[in-house]
Write a protein that holds these residues in place. Structure first.
Motif, PDB file in Angstrom:
ATOM      1  N   LYS A 174       0.824  -1.216   0.000  1.00  0.00           N
ATOM      2  CA  LYS A 174       0.000   0.000   0.000  1.00  0.00           C
ATOM      3  C   LYS A 174       0.858   1.266   0.000  1.00  0.00           C
ATOM      4  O   LYS A 174       0.321   2.364   0.029  1.00  0.00           O
ATOM      5  N   PHE A 175       2.171   1.073  -0.012  1.00  0.00           N
ATOM      6  CA  PHE A 175       3.083   2.214  -0.016  1.00  0.00           C
ATOM      7  C   PHE A 175       4.107   2.016  -1.128  1.00  0.00           C
ATOM      8  O   PHE A 175       4.324   0.906  -1.620  1.00  0.00           O
ATOM      9  N   ARG A 176       4.758   3.110  -1.495  1.00  0.00           N
ATOM     10  CA  ARG A 176       5.843   3.044  -2.468  1.00  0.00           C
ATOM     11  C   ARG A 176       7.125   2.683  -1.728  1.00  0.00           C
ATOM     12  O   ARG A 176       7.431   3.272  -0.693  1.00  0.00           O
ATOM     13  N   ILE A 177       7.897   1.740  -2.265  1.00  0.00           N
ATOM     14  CA  ILE A 177       9.129   1.320  -1.596  1.00  0.00           C
ATOM     15  C   ILE A 177      10.246   1.197  -2.620  1.00  0.00           C
ATOM     16  O   ILE A 177      10.048   0.664  -3.712  1.00  0.00           O
ATOM     17  N   GLU A 178      11.419   1.724  -2.273  1.00  0.00           N
ATOM     18  CA  GLU A 178      12.579   1.640  -3.148  1.00  0.00           C
ATOM     19  C   GLU A 178      13.849   1.727  -2.327  1.00  0.00           C
ATOM     20  O   GLU A 178      13.842   2.163  -1.173  1.00  0.00           O
ATOM     21  N   ALA A 179      14.957   1.297  -2.940  1.00  0.00           N
ATOM     22  CA  ALA A 179      16.269   1.374  -2.307  1.00  0.00           C
ATOM     23  C   ALA A 179      16.907   2.726  -2.597  1.00  0.00           C
ATOM     24  O   ALA A 179      16.588   3.375  -3.597  1.00  0.00           O
ATOM     25  N   THR A 180      17.791   3.147  -1.701  1.00  0.00           N
ATOM     26  CA  THR A 180      18.531   4.389  -1.898  1.00  0.00           C
ATOM     27  C   THR A 180      19.985   4.162  -1.542  1.00  0.00           C
ATOM     28  O   THR A 180      20.305   3.332  -0.678  1.00  0.00           O
ATOM     29  N   ASP A 181      20.892   4.904  -2.198  1.00  0.00           N
ATOM     30  CA  ASP A 181      22.303   4.825  -1.840  1.00  0.00           C
ATOM     31  C   ASP A 181      22.811   6.125  -1.215  1.00  0.00           C
ATOM     32  O   ASP A 181      23.993   6.279  -0.947  1.00  0.00           O
ATOM     33  N   ASP A 182      21.885   7.059  -0.956  1.00  0.00           N
ATOM     34  CA  ASP A 182      22.250   8.357  -0.364  1.00  0.00           C
ATOM     35  C   ASP A 182      21.656   8.444   1.039  1.00  0.00           C
ATOM     36  O   ASP A 182      20.504   8.856   1.222  1.00  0.00           O
ATOM     37  N   LEU A 183      22.443   8.045   2.023  1.00  0.00           N
ATOM     38  CA  LEU A 183      21.933   7.971   3.392  1.00  0.00           C
ATOM     39  C   LEU A 183      21.591   9.344   3.950  1.00  0.00           C
ATOM     40  O   LEU A 183      20.524   9.527   4.554  1.00  0.00           O
ATOM     41  N   GLU A 184      22.461  10.319   3.780  1.00  0.00           N
ATOM     42  CA  GLU A 184      22.187  11.642   4.328  1.00  0.00           C
ATOM     43  C   GLU A 184      20.899  12.233   3.752  1.00  0.00           C
ATOM     44  O   GLU A 184      20.056  12.745   4.500  1.00  0.00           O
ATOM     45  N   TRP A 185      20.743  12.169   2.447  1.00  0.00           N
ATOM     46  CA  TRP A 185      19.531  12.685   1.810  1.00  0.00           C
ATOM     47  C   TRP A 185      18.285  11.968   2.328  1.00  0.00           C
ATOM     48  O   TRP A 185      17.255  12.590   2.602  1.00  0.00           O
ATOM     49  N   ALA A 186      18.386  10.641   2.486  1.00  0.00           N
ATOM     50  CA  ALA A 186      17.245   9.857   2.955  1.00  0.00           C
ATOM     51  C   ALA A 186      16.884  10.215   4.388  1.00  0.00           C
ATOM     52  O   ALA A 186      15.700  10.324   4.739  1.00  0.00           O
ATOM     53  N   VAL A 187      17.905  10.402   5.244  1.00  0.00           N
ATOM     54  CA  VAL A 187      17.642  10.785   6.637  1.00  0.00           C
ATOM     55  C   VAL A 187      16.955  12.141   6.692  1.00  0.00           C
ATOM     56  O   VAL A 187      15.958  12.324   7.406  1.00  0.00           O
ATOM     57  N   ARG A 188      17.458  13.098   5.948  1.00  0.00           N
ATOM     58  CA  ARG A 188      16.897  14.451   5.985  1.00  0.00           C
ATOM     59  C   ARG A 188      15.437  14.485   5.516  1.00  0.00           C
ATOM     60  O   ARG A 188      14.654  15.314   5.975  1.00  0.00           O
ATOM     61  N   GLY A 189      15.051  13.565   4.641  1.00  0.00           N
ATOM     62  CA  GLY A 189      13.708  13.598   4.096  1.00  0.00           C
ATOM     63  C   GLY A 189      12.698  12.705   4.785  1.00  0.00           C
ATOM     64  O   GLY A 189      11.512  12.731   4.463  1.00  0.00           O
ATOM     65  N   ALA A 190      13.143  11.911   5.754  1.00  0.00           N
ATOM     66  CA  ALA A 190      12.246  10.943   6.398  1.00  0.00           C
ATOM     67  C   ALA A 190      11.483  11.570   7.560  1.00  0.00           C
ATOM     68  O   ALA A 190      11.935  12.526   8.181  1.00  0.00           O
ATOM     69  N   HIS A 191      10.328  10.999   7.849  1.00  0.00           N
ATOM     70  CA  HIS A 191       9.602  11.330   9.077  1.00  0.00           C
ATOM     71  C   HIS A 191      10.024  10.388  10.208  1.00  0.00           C
ATOM     72  O   HIS A 191      10.088  10.790  11.367  1.00  0.00           O
ATOM     73  N   VAL A 192      10.265   9.114   9.842  1.00  0.00           N
ATOM     74  CA  VAL A 192      10.706   8.107  10.807  1.00  0.00           C
ATOM     75  C   VAL A 192      11.943   7.420  10.242  1.00  0.00           C
ATOM     76  O   VAL A 192      11.962   7.029   9.066  1.00  0.00           O
ATOM     77  N   ILE A 193      12.978   7.265  11.070  1.00  0.00           N
ATOM     78  CA  ILE A 193      14.212   6.574  10.680  1.00  0.00           C
ATOM     79  C   ILE A 193      14.378   5.394  11.624  1.00  0.00           C
ATOM     80  O   ILE A 193      14.477   5.576  12.844  1.00  0.00           O
ATOM     81  N   SER A 194      14.407   4.191  11.072  1.00  0.00           N
ATOM     82  CA  SER A 194      14.564   2.991  11.891  1.00  0.00           C
ATOM     83  C   SER A 194      15.843   2.276  11.479  1.00  0.00           C
ATOM     84  O   SER A 194      16.014   1.888  10.318  1.00  0.00           O
ATOM     85  N   CYS A 195      16.767   2.112  12.430  1.00  0.00           N
ATOM     86  CA  CYS A 195      18.078   1.518  12.156  1.00  0.00           C
ATOM     87  C   CYS A 195      18.155   0.117  12.748  1.00  0.00           C
ATOM     88  O   CYS A 195      17.897  -0.069  13.937  1.00  0.00           O
ATOM     89  N   CYS A 196      18.522  -0.841  11.910  1.00  0.00           N
ATOM     90  CA  CYS A 196      18.664  -2.226  12.381  1.00  0.00           C
ATOM     91  C   CYS A 196      19.937  -2.798  11.776  1.00  0.00           C
ATOM     92  O   CYS A 196      19.906  -3.630  10.872  1.00  0.00           O
ATOM     93  N   THR A 197      21.066  -2.337  12.277  1.00  0.00           N
ATOM     94  CA  THR A 197      22.356  -2.686  11.699  1.00  0.00           C
ATOM     95  C   THR A 197      23.281  -3.282  12.753  1.00  0.00           C
ATOM     96  O   THR A 197      22.987  -3.271  13.948  1.00  0.00           O
ATOM     97  N   ALA A 198      24.425  -3.760  12.266  1.00  0.00           N
ATOM     98  CA  ALA A 198      25.481  -4.243  13.159  1.00  0.00           C
ATOM     99  C   ALA A 198      26.630  -3.249  13.188  1.00  0.00           C
ATOM    100  O   ALA A 198      27.790  -3.623  13.382  1.00  0.00           O
ATOM    101  N   ALA A 199      26.316  -1.972  13.024  1.00  0.00           N
ATOM    102  CA  ALA A 199      27.355  -0.936  12.935  1.00  0.00           C
ATOM    103  C   ALA A 199      28.112  -0.805  14.248  1.00  0.00           C
ATOM    104  O   ALA A 199      27.526  -0.776  15.327  1.00  0.00           O
ATOM    105  N   ALA A 200      29.438  -0.692  14.120  1.00  0.00           N
ATOM    106  CA  ALA A 200      30.282  -0.436  15.286  1.00  0.00           C
ATOM    107  C   ALA A 200      30.489   1.058  15.490  1.00  0.00           C
ATOM    108  O   ALA A 200      30.724   1.510  16.605  1.00  0.00           O
ATOM    109  N   GLU A 201      30.383   1.828  14.416  1.00  0.00           N
ATOM    110  CA  GLU A 201      30.532   3.280  14.456  1.00  0.00           C
ATOM    111  C   GLU A 201      29.237   3.934  13.990  1.00  0.00           C
ATOM    112  O   GLU A 201      28.509   3.375  13.166  1.00  0.00           O
TER     113      GLU A 201
END
Length: 318
Positions: A174-201
């Motif tokens: 029911k929503f549009r979904i796509e991949a992005t390779d620009d993290l900063e742009w995606a963060v700035r444009g989101a209403h909700v940001i959900s992170c589920c990573t194994a990032a150390a930094e």
């Protein structure tokens, strides 16, 4: 005793129902002693471990999650973490079910984040960014769509191919979904940001955040791991699922506490306080909110109880 597979869990644990059941369980509470972690010697390169996490509700259910972590499994093309969840009848102690712990954990983790978002994310949130491409990413998308009017979803990962693979799992959503390779742009444009990573930094920078956003941190599961930098903490009204788990075991909270960037009194509340109305969530439209999920035995017990109830109900209908 019923064996419950991951496929069965997904079919019976509908997110909207699970989120509401979890809301009621956090309000009422459960008995959940401190989990026990045991070192297990192996003949491999790395030491293994066994985690035992119990919880119960008097006269209702007793549950325990048994999880092993064998780091050398990666060389054998096996998941490093394996586990089962066992549910017992709370009146007789009779075993009722053995459930796939990995599938149960993914489902309940996504539900807990969505439950927090029902208090912390703006009601008109339409744009969701999921940072991470593991098995939890689709679960989070589904859970957020159950509590907010999501119309656009972006998925970012270190591997663009894996991000596209997450997107491909959704057929005619029911929503549009796509991949992005620009993290900063995606963060700035989101209403909700959900992170589920194994990032150390840290991946998310505080100076990228915009007024009114909600940031959900699901990864960072050890004190050494981070998904968001200190500026994210400084700019946000911070909530956790449980104080003990987040303050001691989650780097996104433990490290700022140790550095003096965050004081324990600065944490605005936890999920029990939010669900009981003891603490206000989002206080104004332009506020930035942050939720750190560390995982609790309450969430496991709640999801296992509901799954078994639904399976028994479906069996009765047949």
């Amino acid at each position: 005793m019923r064996m419950v597979t991951g496929a069965e869990l997904k079919s019976v644990l509908h997110q909207r129902m699970l989120i509401e059941r979890m809301r009621q369980t956090f309000r009422s509470g459960v008995e959940a002693p401190e989990p026990h972690r045991h070192a297990v010697q192996t003949y491999g390169e790395h030491e293994a471990s066994l985690l035992v996490a119990p919880a119960w509700q008097v006269n209702q259910s007793v549950g325990v999650k048994l999880t092993t972590l064998f780091p050398d499994n990666r060389a054998k093309d096996l998941p490093a973490s394996q586990g089962i969840y066992v549910l017992f009848d709370g009146k007789t102690g009779v075993p009722q079910a053995m459930l796939d712990a990995a599938a149960l954990t993914r489902r309940r983790t996504a539900a807990a984040s969505a439950l927090a978002a029902s208090y912390l994310a703006r009601p008109d949130s339409e744009r969701l960014l999921v940072v991470g491409t593991g098995a939890l990413a689709p679960e989070l998308i589904e859970a957020y769509a159950a509590v907010r009017p999501i119309k656009q979803v972006l998925v970012w990962g270190r591997s663009p191919e894996r991000a596209r693979r997450v997107v491909s799992r959704f057929h005619r959503p029911k929503f549009r979904i796509e991949a992005t390779d620009d993290l900063e742009w995606a963060v700035r444009g989101a209403h909700v940001i959900s992170c589920c990573t194994a990032a150390a930094e840290p991946l998310i920078r505080g100076d990228w955040l915009q007024p009114g956003q909600h940031l959900d941190l699901v990864g960072g599961v050890t004190p050494e791991m981070r998904e968001a930098d200190d500026e994210c903490i400084r700019r946000s009204r911070v909530f956790v699922d449980s104080y003990e788990g987040a303050c001691l075991g989650a780097g996104d909270i433990a490290q700022p506490l140790k550095a003096g960037v965050l004081n324990r009194d600065d944490i605005a509340g936890d999920l029990p306080a939010l669900t009981r109305g003891e603490r206000a969530g989002r206080r104004f439209y332009d506020q930035i909110t942050l939720f750190k999920s560390a995982g609790t035995a309450l969430e496991d017990l709640c999801a296992a109880q509901l799954a078994v109830e639904m399976i028994v109900h479906n069996d009765t209908l047949r």
